[in-house]
Design a protein around this motif. Structure first.
Motif, mmCIF file in Angstrom:
data_model
loop_
_atom_site.group_PDB
_atom_site.id
_atom_site.type_symbol
_atom_site.label_atom_id
_atom_site.label_comp_id
_atom_site.label_asym_id
_atom_site.label_seq_id
_atom_site.Cartn_x
_atom_site.Cartn_y
_atom_site.Cartn_z
ATOM 1 N N SER A 25 15.751 -6.982 -4.364
ATOM 2 C CA SER A 25 14.769 -5.899 -4.351
ATOM 3 C C SER A 25 13.569 -6.290 -5.203
ATOM 4 C CB SER A 25 15.380 -4.598 -4.891
ATOM 5 O OG SER A 25 14.405 -3.568 -4.980
ATOM 6 N N THR A 26 12.388 -5.930 -4.756
ATOM 7 C CA THR A 26 11.171 -6.255 -5.507
ATOM 8 C C THR A 26 10.689 -5.081 -6.350
ATOM 9 O OG1 THR A 26 9.806 -5.607 -3.608
ATOM 10 C CG2 THR A 26 10.405 -7.942 -3.803
ATOM 11 N N LEU A 27 11.471 -4.000 -6.432
ATOM 12 C CA LEU A 27 11.044 -2.852 -7.203
ATOM 13 C C LEU A 27 10.954 -3.215 -8.684
ATOM 14 C CD1 LEU A 27 11.893 0.805 -6.888
ATOM 15 C CD2 LEU A 27 12.380 -0.268 -9.077
ATOM 16 N N GLY A 28 9.806 -2.929 -9.288
ATOM 17 C CA GLY A 28 9.614 -3.190 -10.705
ATOM 18 C C GLY A 28 9.505 -4.657 -11.053
ATOM 19 N N VAL A 29 9.288 -5.496 -10.043
ATOM 20 C CA VAL A 29 9.216 -6.941 -10.278
ATOM 21 C C VAL A 29 7.895 -7.478 -9.738
ATOM 22 C CG1 VAL A 29 10.207 -9.175 -9.666
ATOM 23 C CG2 VAL A 29 11.715 -7.258 -10.172
ATOM 24 N N MET A 30 7.223 -8.279 -10.530
ATOM 25 C CA MET A 30 6.025 -8.981 -10.070
ATOM 26 C C MET A 30 6.425 -10.403 -9.691
ATOM 27 S SD MET A 30 3.072 -7.278 -10.178
ATOM 28 C CE MET A 30 1.833 -8.533 -10.469
ATOM 29 N N ASP A 31 6.313 -10.731 -8.420
ATOM 30 C CA ASP A 31 6.580 -12.109 -7.998
ATOM 31 C C ASP A 31 5.540 -12.569 -6.986
ATOM 32 O OD1 ASP A 31 7.263 -10.621 -5.792
ATOM 33 O OD2 ASP A 31 9.217 -11.576 -5.477
ATOM 34 N N ASP A 32 4.404 -11.846 -6.981
ATOM 35 C CA ASP A 32 3.407 -12.032 -5.940
ATOM 36 C C ASP A 32 2.022 -12.135 -6.570
ATOM 37 O OD1 ASP A 32 2.437 -11.947 -3.179
ATOM 38 O OD2 ASP A 32 1.716 -9.933 -3.628
ATOM 39 N N LEU A 33 1.231 -13.086 -6.096
ATOM 40 C CA LEU A 33 -0.188 -13.116 -6.434
ATOM 41 C C LEU A 33 -0.866 -12.128 -5.503
ATOM 42 C CD1 LEU A 33 -2.886 -14.119 -7.561
ATOM 43 C CD2 LEU A 33 -2.732 -16.081 -5.985
ATOM 44 N N GLN A 34 -1.325 -11.004 -6.068
ATOM 45 C CA GLN A 34 -1.907 -9.939 -5.263
ATOM 46 C C GLN A 34 -3.426 -10.090 -5.238
ATOM 47 O OE1 GLN A 34 0.765 -6.079 -5.798
ATOM 48 N NE2 GLN A 34 0.013 -6.804 -7.764
ATOM 49 N N VAL A 35 -3.960 -10.220 -4.040
ATOM 50 C CA VAL A 35 -5.398 -10.410 -3.880
ATOM 51 C C VAL A 35 -5.931 -9.281 -3.002
ATOM 52 C CG1 VAL A 35 -7.232 -11.961 -3.147
ATOM 53 C CG2 VAL A 35 -5.074 -12.904 -4.016
ATOM 54 N N ALA A 36 -6.790 -8.449 -3.566
ATOM 55 C CA ALA A 36 -7.449 -7.399 -2.788
ATOM 56 C C ALA A 36 -8.844 -7.880 -2.405
ATOM 57 C CB ALA A 36 -7.538 -6.116 -3.597
ATOM 58 N N LEU A 37 -9.260 -7.579 -1.168
ATOM 59 C CA LEU A 37 -10.589 -7.959 -0.687
ATOM 60 C C LEU A 37 -11.330 -6.736 -0.167
ATOM 61 C CD1 LEU A 37 -10.153 -11.260 1.385
ATOM 62 C CD2 LEU A 37 -10.657 -10.984 -1.034
ATOM 63 N N HIS A 38 -12.625 -6.710 -0.442
ATOM 64 C CA HIS A 38 -13.479 -5.620 0.031
ATOM 65 C C HIS A 38 -14.018 -6.011 1.408
ATOM 66 C CE1 HIS A 38 -17.061 -2.721 -0.939
ATOM 67 N NE2 HIS A 38 -16.229 -2.226 -0.053
ATOM 68 N N THR A 39 -13.228 -5.753 2.442
ATOM 69 C CA THR A 39 -13.573 -6.227 3.779
ATOM 70 C C THR A 39 -14.243 -5.178 4.654
ATOM 71 O OG1 THR A 39 -11.247 -5.769 4.299
ATOM 72 C CG2 THR A 39 -11.873 -8.083 3.967
ATOM 73 N N TYR A 40 -13.950 -3.884 4.412
ATOM 74 C CA TYR A 40 -14.481 -2.862 5.326
ATOM 75 C C TYR A 40 -14.544 -1.513 4.628
ATOM 76 C CZ TYR A 40 -15.180 -0.101 9.580
ATOM 77 O OH TYR A 40 -15.689 0.749 10.526
ATOM 78 N N ASP A 41 -15.615 -0.763 4.866
ATOM 79 C CA ASP A 41 -15.769 0.565 4.276
ATOM 80 C C ASP A 41 -16.012 1.660 5.305
ATOM 81 O OD1 ASP A 41 -15.276 0.232 1.617
ATOM 82 O OD2 ASP A 41 -17.362 0.073 0.987
ATOM 83 N N PHE A 59 -11.762 -0.988 1.752
ATOM 84 C CA PHE A 59 -11.178 0.283 1.389
ATOM 85 C C PHE A 59 -11.218 1.244 2.574
ATOM 86 C CE2 PHE A 59 -12.614 -1.455 -2.598
ATOM 87 C CZ PHE A 59 -11.588 -1.148 -3.467
ATOM 88 N N GLY A 60 -11.886 0.841 3.638
ATOM 89 C CA GLY A 60 -12.121 1.738 4.752
ATOM 90 C C GLY A 60 -10.974 1.818 5.735
ATOM 91 N N ASN A 61 -11.272 2.442 6.885
ATOM 92 C CA ASN A 61 -10.285 2.644 7.938
ATOM 93 C C ASN A 61 -10.279 1.430 8.867
ATOM 94 O OD1 ASN A 61 -8.596 3.575 9.933
ATOM 95 N ND2 ASN A 61 -10.099 4.997 10.808
ATOM 96 N N HIS A 62 -9.468 0.436 8.529
ATOM 97 C CA HIS A 62 -9.439 -0.801 9.314
ATOM 98 C C HIS A 62 -8.949 -0.583 10.738
ATOM 99 C CE1 HIS A 62 -9.940 -2.655 5.340
ATOM 100 N NE2 HIS A 62 -10.288 -3.765 5.950
ATOM 101 N N SER A 63 -8.283 0.538 11.002
ATOM 102 C CA SER A 63 -7.795 0.799 12.358
ATOM 103 C C SER A 63 -8.932 0.975 13.354
ATOM 104 C CB SER A 63 -6.917 2.058 12.371
ATOM 105 O OG SER A 63 -5.732 1.867 11.644
#
Length: 432
Positions: free
Chosen positions: A13-29, A101-105
């Protein structure tokens, strides 16, 4: 604290565990909605609909920078002997992208293809409004295989809970996971008492095992730093505590993040198990003395968390992405200066710059925790450091009865071990 016997079996389980390089991108608003507390840039929302705000060449620059940074992390963070990551701690095993942050759908398929092509990863998360266009991501997954997740911006004032339920189940039937995110605003609290929120906004979701992201509203530059939707910390804590009690009492199969994760962390890592009183709540007076506040160790662990949670905006400016209530990106929109720009510099050079912006942020976090009247004597201040909680006082002081630690909310979830165990099991299918 890693040598303490654990209350929960979190194997797989990954709950409460950091094992990922998390990268957020500002792609769409782009988005047709007008949710209270929205953080999308009004210029891009109104003038840049149906096209990515980050160009293909710029996204490819980010893709290359992230790959080289991931390699650097594996060679430098995973191999050291102290801090959160390393030979004696956790390791960064992969990296993911969260496209905001927008509606990518509503994006045309070729725009989604450009994003996935430019930023390859085994894990991709897209922000979206409630939508019946899941087929776009199903098609995208065929051409760019991997694990796909949708972060559904859920406004109970405007959206039907049944529609959110149907969307989550539709996603799952097509091999896509995801969860609703609710922003806590004055508009929400004026429309919903805690009891009504639990019954009407969460009830239809209560038997499908979905995560639920609860996020704190914060004033932003794109909204003129207006505070009309800000909920005071005391009001927020009281409302969320009642919501937590309702979720547990009704035995909903819901996994509240991040606050439910904190409940597990405090029982496991902070040795709180076994100190419950007759009413089931943790008897704080009986807890053992906390471990000494080792500033050097806290700085090392917090630096690791900052290094593994980053955000790149549409100008290719680099920022820290805080693992807090609502996962705020600490960028110009929220009053923070960038760490640097990745167009012409590798990420690892920016984040390791002596006396750079990241190091100054770390010093401010520790200074605040060591001197603030709510934190200096608190047993949990090392936990709050890694979540950058002191930086939120930039927007609003928690100078009332409660603080940004949300302890009364956490205590409600701690009362029910089966609830937390079920949540841990629910994280096993995520893989990151």
């Amino acid at each position: 604290m890693r040598d303490v016997a654990k209350v929960f079996d979190r194997t797989g389980s990954t709950l409460g565990v950091m094992d990922d390089l998390q990268v957020a991108l500002h792609t769409y608003d782009g988005c047709s909605r007008g949710c209270a507390g929205c953080v999308v840039d009004k210029h891009f929302k109104n003038n840049w609909r149906f096209r990515n705000i980050m160009t293909g060449p710029d996204m490819r620059i980010v893709g290359e920078r992230v790959k080289e940074y991931f390699h650097w992390i594996q060679e430098n963070l995973n191999t050291k002997s102290d801090g959160y990551f390393g030979t004696n701690g956790y390791k960064v095993d992969h990296y993911s992208y969260t496209f905001r942050f927008g509606n990518h759908s509503e994006l045309p398929q070729d725009m989604l293809e450009e994003i996935a092509e430019s930023c390859p990863s085994d894990f991709r998360v897209f922000s979206t409004a409630p939508s019946d266009e899941i087929h776009k991501f199903v098609d995208l997954r065929r051409t760019h295989p991997g694990n796909y997740f949708l972060e559904i911006i859920y406004d109970p004032v405007a959206d039907r809970a049944q529609d959110i339920r149907d969307m989550v189940l539709d996603m799952r039937s097509n091999g896509i996971l995801g969860y609703p995110e609710v922003l806590i605003t004055q508009r929400l609290l004026q429309a919903y008492s805690p009891e009504r929120f639990v019954e009407e906004a969460l009830g239809p979701l209560g038997d499908i095992g979905t995560q639920l992201q609860l996020g704190r509203y914060t004033p932003s530059k794109t909204r003129g730093f207006r505070t009309t939707q800000v909920v005071s910390v005391d009001e927020e804590v009281r409302w969320m505590t009642a919501v937590a009690k309702g979720i547990v009492d009704r035995k909903y199969d819901i996994h509240p993040i991040p606050i439910g994760e904190y409940a597990v962390t405090f029982l496991d890592e902070y040795k709180e198990a076994g100190y419950e009183g007759p009413d089931g709540y943790i008897d704080v007076a009986r807890l053992p003395e906390p471990e000494p506040f080792n500033i050097a160790n806290v700085v090392k662990k917090t630096r690791d968390i900052f290094l593994s949670s980053i955000y790149v905006d549409h100008n290719l400016d680099l920022h820290v992405w805080s693992e807090s209530m609502g996962q705020h990106v600490l960028d110009r929109n929220f009053g923070f200066e960038p760490l640097g720009n990745v167009r012409n510099r590798p990420i690892h050079e920016i984040v390791t710059e002596p006396n750079g912006v990241l190091e100054r942020m770390l010093r401010e976090v520790v200074r605040n925790l060591a001197t603030h009247p709510k934190c200096s004597g608190c047993r949990y201040k090392s936990f709050c450091a890694s979540h950058a909680i002191p930086l939120f006082r930039k927007w609003q002081e928690d100078d009332g009865e409660h603080c940004y630690g949300y302890l009364p909310v956490i205590r409600e979830f701690q009362k029910d071990r089966p609830f937390l165990t079920n949540m841990i099991d629910g994280f096993k299918e995520l893989g990151f």
